[in-house]
Scaffold this active site. Sequence first.
Site, PDB file in Angstrom:
ATOM      1  N   ILE A 196     -52.198 -77.181  34.412  1.00 32.09           N
ATOM      2  CA  ILE A 196     -52.993 -77.011  33.185  1.00 32.09           C
ATOM      3  C   ILE A 196     -53.302 -75.526  33.069  1.00 32.09           C
ATOM      4  O   ILE A 196     -54.114 -74.998  33.844  1.00 32.09           O
ATOM      5  CB  ILE A 196     -54.323 -77.796  33.188  1.00 32.09           C
ATOM      6  CG1 ILE A 196     -54.124 -79.274  33.449  1.00 32.09           C
ATOM      7  CG2 ILE A 196     -55.049 -77.596  31.843  1.00 32.09           C
ATOM      8  CD1 ILE A 196     -55.436 -80.075  33.507  1.00 32.09           C
ATOM      9  N   ASP A 197     -52.672 -74.848  32.151  1.00 35.60           N
ATOM     10  CA  ASP A 197     -53.021 -73.460  31.880  1.00 35.60           C
ATOM     11  C   ASP A 197     -54.037 -73.469  30.743  1.00 35.60           C
ATOM     12  O   ASP A 197     -53.707 -73.847  29.620  1.00 35.60           O
ATOM     13  CB  ASP A 197     -51.791 -72.638  31.498  1.00 35.60           C
ATOM     14  CG  ASP A 197     -52.144 -71.165  31.388  1.00 35.60           C
ATOM     15  OD1 ASP A 197     -52.669 -70.624  32.370  1.00 35.60           O
ATOM     16  OD2 ASP A 197     -51.922 -70.560  30.322  1.00 35.60           O
TER      17      ASP A 197
ATOM     18  N   THR B  87     -57.613 -74.357  31.834  1.00 30.64           N
ATOM     19  CA  THR B  87     -58.494 -75.407  32.351  1.00 30.64           C
ATOM     20  C   THR B  87     -59.890 -75.341  31.736  1.00 30.64           C
ATOM     21  O   THR B  87     -60.489 -76.375  31.426  1.00 30.64           O
ATOM     22  CB  THR B  87     -58.586 -75.321  33.889  1.00 30.64           C
ATOM     23  OG1 THR B  87     -57.289 -75.526  34.443  1.00 30.64           O
ATOM     24  CG2 THR B  87     -59.528 -76.377  34.434  1.00 30.64           C
TER      25      THR B  87
ATOM     26  N   ASP C 290     -48.560 -68.415  35.505  1.00 27.25           N
ATOM     27  CA  ASP C 290     -49.015 -68.135  34.144  1.00 27.25           C
ATOM     28  C   ASP C 290     -47.883 -67.598  33.276  1.00 27.25           C
ATOM     29  O   ASP C 290     -47.881 -67.798  32.057  1.00 27.25           O
ATOM     30  CB  ASP C 290     -50.130 -67.073  34.144  1.00 27.25           C
ATOM     31  CG  ASP C 290     -51.355 -67.466  34.950  1.00 27.25           C
ATOM     32  OD1 ASP C 290     -51.860 -68.585  34.715  1.00 27.25           O
ATOM     33  OD2 ASP C 290     -51.805 -66.671  35.785  1.00 27.25           O
TER      34      ASP C 290
END
Length: 280
Positions: free
Chosen positions: A106-107, A109, A232
């Site tokens: 999950i980028d 959060t 990322d």
Amino acid sequence: MKEEKLPSVVGSKSFTAVAINCAAKAGEWVKTKLGTTLQLNQKVSASDLVTEIDKGSERLIRNLISTHFPQHSFLGEEGVEPGADASTQAIASAKDAEYLWIVDPIDGTTNFVHGFPFFCVSIALAYKGEVIVGVIYDPSSDELFVAEKGKGAYVHGKRLEISKEMKLQESLIATGFPPDQSYALPLNLRAIARLAPQVRNIRSGGSAALHMAYVAAGRLTGFFEYNLNSWDLAAGSLIIQEAGGKVTDIEGHSYHLEVRDVVASNGHIHQELLQELGRV
């Protein structure tokens, strides 16, 4: 010297198809958890959160990938200790693997925790240190950004194209607010202060991977941020490059897996953006 052809399959299994399947399944599962009671843990600061959903998403992706490619290496955010030193060491140890999957389950959060619909699943595959597949899935908007080395970048079958702005003053730039409050955050704030009067506007959505997907889609002209990690950036770097854009470090050197201070753009404004950031 004959150029080495990059592999896209092992046996009959497509890397890209597996990446898409993993991102879609993880993203849909994450979306079902929106608004549920979460156990929050801090990493390096109050703005750097991890939940059991992050960990569950990463387990799901890892299990799916290992089912198809059990010999491949895997680097996921939740498997690395918090902090820049641990992240740097993790990618340095893994980058020479023949096949390396690089995953952010999950980028964004913090956005997810607050119900702010700007988060994604990011999955990249590197072959001998070069990213050959990049997939970013935004479950809130059901947008799937996909790139394969040498084959272009797409969202739902439509080819992505970078924006056409030629000057920094015409540009919409994105950045973030890094959780590292001793180094990266002050630096990023100084960069924002320098750039704000010179660009059309600046946005900060809270997901580096989605910002990069938006550069590839022409919705943003550029993006920069300090002290990011390979999970990322890896997928987004390929998606931007395959859409015709440019990704470098803050000094203008070509993107590689160990880059932490990143500048991404449509290419046209890249040098001008680098020059301004160099004055921070």
